[in-house]
Design a protein around this motif. Structure first.
Motif, PDB file in Angstrom:
ATOM      1  N   ARG A 156       0.821  -1.203   0.000  1.00  0.00           N
ATOM      2  CA  ARG A 156       0.000   0.000   0.000  1.00  0.00           C
ATOM      3  C   ARG A 156       0.862   1.263   0.000  1.00  0.00           C
ATOM      4  O   ARG A 156       0.737   2.101  -0.884  1.00  0.00           O
ATOM      5  CB  ARG A 156      -0.919  -0.006   1.238  1.00  0.00           C
ATOM      6  CG  ARG A 156      -2.344  -0.320   0.952  1.00  0.00           C
ATOM      7  CD  ARG A 156      -2.584  -1.756   0.487  1.00  0.00           C
ATOM      8  NE  ARG A 156      -2.485  -2.719   1.575  1.00  0.00           N
ATOM      9  CZ  ARG A 156      -2.504  -4.031   1.381  1.00  0.00           C
ATOM     10  NH1 ARG A 156      -2.591  -4.544   0.165  1.00  0.00           N
ATOM     11  NH2 ARG A 156      -2.432  -4.867   2.394  1.00  0.00           N
ATOM     12  N   GLY A 157       1.760   1.401   0.962  1.00  0.00           N
ATOM     13  CA  GLY A 157       2.541   2.623   1.062  1.00  0.00           C
ATOM     14  C   GLY A 157       3.547   2.805  -0.056  1.00  0.00           C
ATOM     15  O   GLY A 157       3.468   3.771  -0.823  1.00  0.00           O
ATOM     16  N   LEU A 158       4.501   1.887  -0.161  1.00  0.00           N
ATOM     17  CA  LEU A 158       5.620   2.075  -1.086  1.00  0.00           C
ATOM     18  C   LEU A 158       5.212   1.918  -2.552  1.00  0.00           C
ATOM     19  O   LEU A 158       5.574   2.753  -3.392  1.00  0.00           O
ATOM     20  CB  LEU A 158       6.738   1.089  -0.747  1.00  0.00           C
ATOM     21  CG  LEU A 158       8.029   1.268  -1.556  1.00  0.00           C
ATOM     22  CD1 LEU A 158       8.642   2.637  -1.291  1.00  0.00           C
ATOM     23  CD2 LEU A 158       9.030   0.163  -1.204  1.00  0.00           C
ATOM     24  N   LEU A 159       4.476   0.858  -2.886  1.00  0.00           N
ATOM     25  CA  LEU A 159       4.143   0.634  -4.290  1.00  0.00           C
ATOM     26  C   LEU A 159       3.263   1.736  -4.871  1.00  0.00           C
ATOM     27  O   LEU A 159       3.446   2.159  -6.014  1.00  0.00           O
ATOM     28  CB  LEU A 159       3.460  -0.726  -4.472  1.00  0.00           C
ATOM     29  CG  LEU A 159       4.343  -1.970  -4.398  1.00  0.00           C
ATOM     30  CD1 LEU A 159       3.563  -3.197  -4.860  1.00  0.00           C
ATOM     31  CD2 LEU A 159       5.607  -1.814  -5.230  1.00  0.00           C
ATOM     32  N   ILE A 160       2.294   2.203  -4.098  1.00  0.00           N
ATOM     33  CA  ILE A 160       1.435   3.274  -4.604  1.00  0.00           C
ATOM     34  C   ILE A 160       2.244   4.557  -4.787  1.00  0.00           C
ATOM     35  O   ILE A 160       2.123   5.246  -5.813  1.00  0.00           O
ATOM     36  CB  ILE A 160       0.239   3.500  -3.658  1.00  0.00           C
ATOM     37  CG1 ILE A 160      -0.685   2.282  -3.677  1.00  0.00           C
ATOM     38  CG2 ILE A 160      -0.536   4.754  -4.057  1.00  0.00           C
ATOM     39  CD1 ILE A 160      -1.843   2.363  -2.710  1.00  0.00           C
ATOM     40  N   ALA A 161       3.104   4.880  -3.822  1.00  0.00           N
ATOM     41  CA  ALA A 161       3.950   6.070  -3.947  1.00  0.00           C
ATOM     42  C   ALA A 161       4.883   5.939  -5.149  1.00  0.00           C
ATOM     43  O   ALA A 161       5.101   6.910  -5.892  1.00  0.00           O
ATOM     44  CB  ALA A 161       4.752   6.275  -2.675  1.00  0.00           C
ATOM     45  N   PHE A 162       5.416   4.756  -5.375  1.00  0.00           N
ATOM     46  CA  PHE A 162       6.310   4.523  -6.509  1.00  0.00           C
ATOM     47  C   PHE A 162       5.559   4.692  -7.830  1.00  0.00           C
ATOM     48  O   PHE A 162       6.082   5.285  -8.784  1.00  0.00           O
ATOM     49  CB  PHE A 162       6.906   3.121  -6.413  1.00  0.00           C
ATOM     50  CG  PHE A 162       7.895   2.802  -7.495  1.00  0.00           C
ATOM     51  CD1 PHE A 162       9.128   3.413  -7.520  1.00  0.00           C
ATOM     52  CD2 PHE A 162       7.600   1.871  -8.484  1.00  0.00           C
ATOM     53  CE1 PHE A 162      10.055   3.118  -8.513  1.00  0.00           C
ATOM     54  CE2 PHE A 162       8.511   1.563  -9.473  1.00  0.00           C
ATOM     55  CZ  PHE A 162       9.749   2.188  -9.491  1.00  0.00           C
ATOM     56  N   GLY A 163       4.344   4.164  -7.879  1.00  0.00           N
ATOM     57  CA  GLY A 163       3.557   4.306  -9.100  1.00  0.00           C
ATOM     58  C   GLY A 163       3.275   5.759  -9.432  1.00  0.00           C
ATOM     59  O   GLY A 163       3.340   6.168 -10.602  1.00  0.00           O
ATOM     60  N   VAL A 164       2.997   6.558  -8.408  1.00  0.00           N
ATOM     61  CA  VAL A 164       2.700   7.977  -8.622  1.00  0.00           C
ATOM     62  C   VAL A 164       3.973   8.773  -8.899  1.00  0.00           C
ATOM     63  O   VAL A 164       4.053   9.545  -9.865  1.00  0.00           O
ATOM     64  CB  VAL A 164       1.960   8.561  -7.400  1.00  0.00           C
ATOM     65  CG1 VAL A 164       1.803  10.078  -7.535  1.00  0.00           C
ATOM     66  CG2 VAL A 164       0.591   7.909  -7.245  1.00  0.00           C
ATOM     67  N   GLY A 165       4.998   8.607  -8.035  1.00  0.00           N
ATOM     68  CA  GLY A 165       6.175   9.452  -8.112  1.00  0.00           C
ATOM     69  C   GLY A 165       7.183   9.055  -9.170  1.00  0.00           C
ATOM     70  O   GLY A 165       7.798   9.924  -9.800  1.00  0.00           O
ATOM     71  N   ALA A 166       7.366   7.756  -9.392  1.00  0.00           N
ATOM     72  CA  ALA A 166       8.384   7.301 -10.335  1.00  0.00           C
ATOM     73  C   ALA A 166       7.806   6.933 -11.702  1.00  0.00           C
ATOM     74  O   ALA A 166       8.457   7.140 -12.729  1.00  0.00           O
ATOM     75  CB  ALA A 166       9.130   6.103  -9.758  1.00  0.00           C
ATOM     76  N   LEU A 167       6.601   6.389 -11.729  1.00  0.00           N
ATOM     77  CA  LEU A 167       6.002   5.964 -12.998  1.00  0.00           C
ATOM     78  C   LEU A 167       5.025   6.992 -13.553  1.00  0.00           C
ATOM     79  O   LEU A 167       4.556   6.837 -14.682  1.00  0.00           O
ATOM     80  CB  LEU A 167       5.286   4.621 -12.814  1.00  0.00           C
ATOM     81  CG  LEU A 167       6.147   3.461 -12.273  1.00  0.00           C
ATOM     82  CD1 LEU A 167       5.322   2.192 -12.179  1.00  0.00           C
ATOM     83  CD2 LEU A 167       7.371   3.256 -13.155  1.00  0.00           C
ATOM     84  N   GLY A 168       4.700   7.999 -12.774  1.00  0.00           N
ATOM     85  CA  GLY A 168       3.808   9.048 -13.250  1.00  0.00           C
ATOM     86  C   GLY A 168       2.360   8.620 -13.407  1.00  0.00           C
ATOM     87  O   GLY A 168       1.622   9.201 -14.204  1.00  0.00           O
ATOM     88  N   LEU A 169       1.935   7.635 -12.642  1.00  0.00           N
ATOM     89  CA  LEU A 169       0.572   7.131 -12.757  1.00  0.00           C
ATOM     90  C   LEU A 169      -0.387   7.952 -11.905  1.00  0.00           C
ATOM     91  O   LEU A 169       0.009   8.577 -10.921  1.00  0.00           O
ATOM     92  CB  LEU A 169       0.515   5.662 -12.309  1.00  0.00           C
ATOM     93  CG  LEU A 169       1.377   4.661 -13.073  1.00  0.00           C
ATOM     94  CD1 LEU A 169       1.274   3.287 -12.417  1.00  0.00           C
ATOM     95  CD2 LEU A 169       0.960   4.595 -14.527  1.00  0.00           C
ATOM     96  N   ASP A 170      -1.642   7.932 -12.298  1.00  0.00           N
ATOM     97  CA  ASP A 170      -2.683   8.505 -11.458  1.00  0.00           C
ATOM     98  C   ASP A 170      -2.770   7.699 -10.162  1.00  0.00           C
ATOM     99  O   ASP A 170      -2.497   6.496 -10.153  1.00  0.00           O
ATOM    100  CB  ASP A 170      -4.017   8.468 -12.198  1.00  0.00           C
ATOM    101  CG  ASP A 170      -5.166   8.997 -11.361  1.00  0.00           C
ATOM    102  OD1 ASP A 170      -5.298  10.214 -11.260  1.00  0.00           O
ATOM    103  OD2 ASP A 170      -5.923   8.167 -10.806  1.00  0.00           O
ATOM    104  N   LEU A 171      -3.150   8.356  -9.087  1.00  0.00           N
ATOM    105  CA  LEU A 171      -3.199   7.694  -7.781  1.00  0.00           C
ATOM    106  C   LEU A 171      -4.084   6.456  -7.806  1.00  0.00           C
ATOM    107  O   LEU A 171      -3.724   5.408  -7.259  1.00  0.00           O
ATOM    108  CB  LEU A 171      -3.701   8.683  -6.723  1.00  0.00           C
ATOM    109  CG  LEU A 171      -3.807   8.156  -5.288  1.00  0.00           C
ATOM    110  CD1 LEU A 171      -2.443   7.737  -4.756  1.00  0.00           C
ATOM    111  CD2 LEU A 171      -4.429   9.211  -4.378  1.00  0.00           C
ATOM    112  N   THR A 172      -5.240   6.551  -8.463  1.00  0.00           N
ATOM    113  CA  THR A 172      -6.163   5.415  -8.516  1.00  0.00           C
ATOM    114  C   THR A 172      -5.573   4.254  -9.308  1.00  0.00           C
ATOM    115  O   THR A 172      -5.702   3.086  -8.924  1.00  0.00           O
ATOM    116  CB  THR A 172      -7.498   5.845  -9.136  1.00  0.00           C
ATOM    117  OG1 THR A 172      -8.033   6.938  -8.401  1.00  0.00           O
ATOM    118  CG2 THR A 172      -8.492   4.698  -9.123  1.00  0.00           C
ATOM    119  N   VAL A 173      -4.900   4.577 -10.420  1.00  0.00           N
ATOM    120  CA  VAL A 173      -4.283   3.527 -11.242  1.00  0.00           C
ATOM    121  C   VAL A 173      -3.154   2.852 -10.466  1.00  0.00           C
ATOM    122  O   VAL A 173      -3.016   1.620 -10.482  1.00  0.00           O
ATOM    123  CB  VAL A 173      -3.756   4.120 -12.560  1.00  0.00           C
ATOM    124  CG1 VAL A 173      -3.002   3.058 -13.363  1.00  0.00           C
ATOM    125  CG2 VAL A 173      -4.904   4.698 -13.386  1.00  0.00           C
TER     126      VAL A 173
END
Length: 243
Positions: A156-173
């Motif tokens: 929940r914490g790290l993977l979602i932050a990584f998706g948003v901050g490093a991969l540029g994904l929308d928070l929901t995605v």
């Protein structure tokens, strides 16, 4: 809930390695470890103790990696990983008490069903992990609590932050992808396990988004895991492992 993590190059590398393990390594390792435990459980008295020991060690390594990813990135703060107090502490505490009460009540019900020889949903899929001695029970509780902390910190914490901050994904995605990765961790319980993990992961992610903190999902996850891993092992020969 909004987050805006900015991962450094070093932190991106560490988190990418952790994400790759969670996506590819964890489902494979989980199946192998549980299948090995299921084969040895009835013939090696300390098989479960060793299994729990390896599980705790693995969670320790993964958690250390998550902390390293945070420390290596000045642009990522604790709030981006949900490591903050909830936005509405009073409501969160009330929900925590509800989850603990549900875990205790359902645990008593399941324990009574198991002792009467009645079918307990999902029990067969974790049968090899159910403790039979006081030492195993203590380790089961430690693993359940560690699982609640580690799974939420990483998935929940790290993977979602990584998706948003490093991969540029929308928070929901990013959240949806984290649930998918978490679902694969249930592969050791077969197809039904993947489905159960997906639903459970979605619920924990919803609690995270609703409160802006990992505190509620950690407590809810740990309470339910303690309930499951302290159920009495069925008498008689175990059913063959699905894995």
């Amino acid at each position: 809930m909004t987050i805006s993590p900015d991962f450094s190059v070093a932190s991106t590398a560490v988190t990418a390695a952790l994400a790759a393990y969670l996506l590819l390594g964890e489902p494979w390792a989980g199946r192998r470890m549980y299948a090995s435990l299921a084969r040895r459980r009835d013939t090696e008295p300390r098989a479960l103790v060793r299994y729990f020991g390896r599980t705790l060690a693995l969670w320790g390594v993964l958690a250390a990696g998550a902390v390293a990813a945070l420390l290596l990135s000045p642009g990522v703060d604790a709030a981006d990983l949900g490591l903050v107090l909830p936005e509405r502490p009073g409501h969160t505490v009330a929900l925590m008490l509800v989850f603990v009460a549900v875990a205790v009540a359902s645990g008593r019900n399941f324990r009574g069903m198991a002792e009467r020889g009645r079918h307990v949903p999902g029990l067969a899929s974790i049968e090899a992990m159910l403790p039979r001695t006081a030492e195993e029970r203590r380790l089961a509780i430690a693993v359940a609590v560690t699982d609640g902390i580690g799974a939420n910190l990483l998935y929940r914490g790290l993977l979602i932050a990584f998706g948003v901050g490093a991969l540029g994904l929308d928070l929901t995605v990013a959240a949806a992808l984290s649930v998918l990765v978490y679902a694969l961790a249930g592969a050791y319980q077969g197809r039904q396990g993947i489905l159960v993990f997906a639903v459970f992961g979605a619920v924990m992610t919803g609690l995270y988004f609703a409160t802006g903190s990992l505190l509620l999902p950690v407590v809810a996850h740990a309470a339910l895991s303690v309930r499951d891993l302290t159920l009495p092992a069925p008498d008689g020969p175990r059913a063959p492992s699905a894995a």
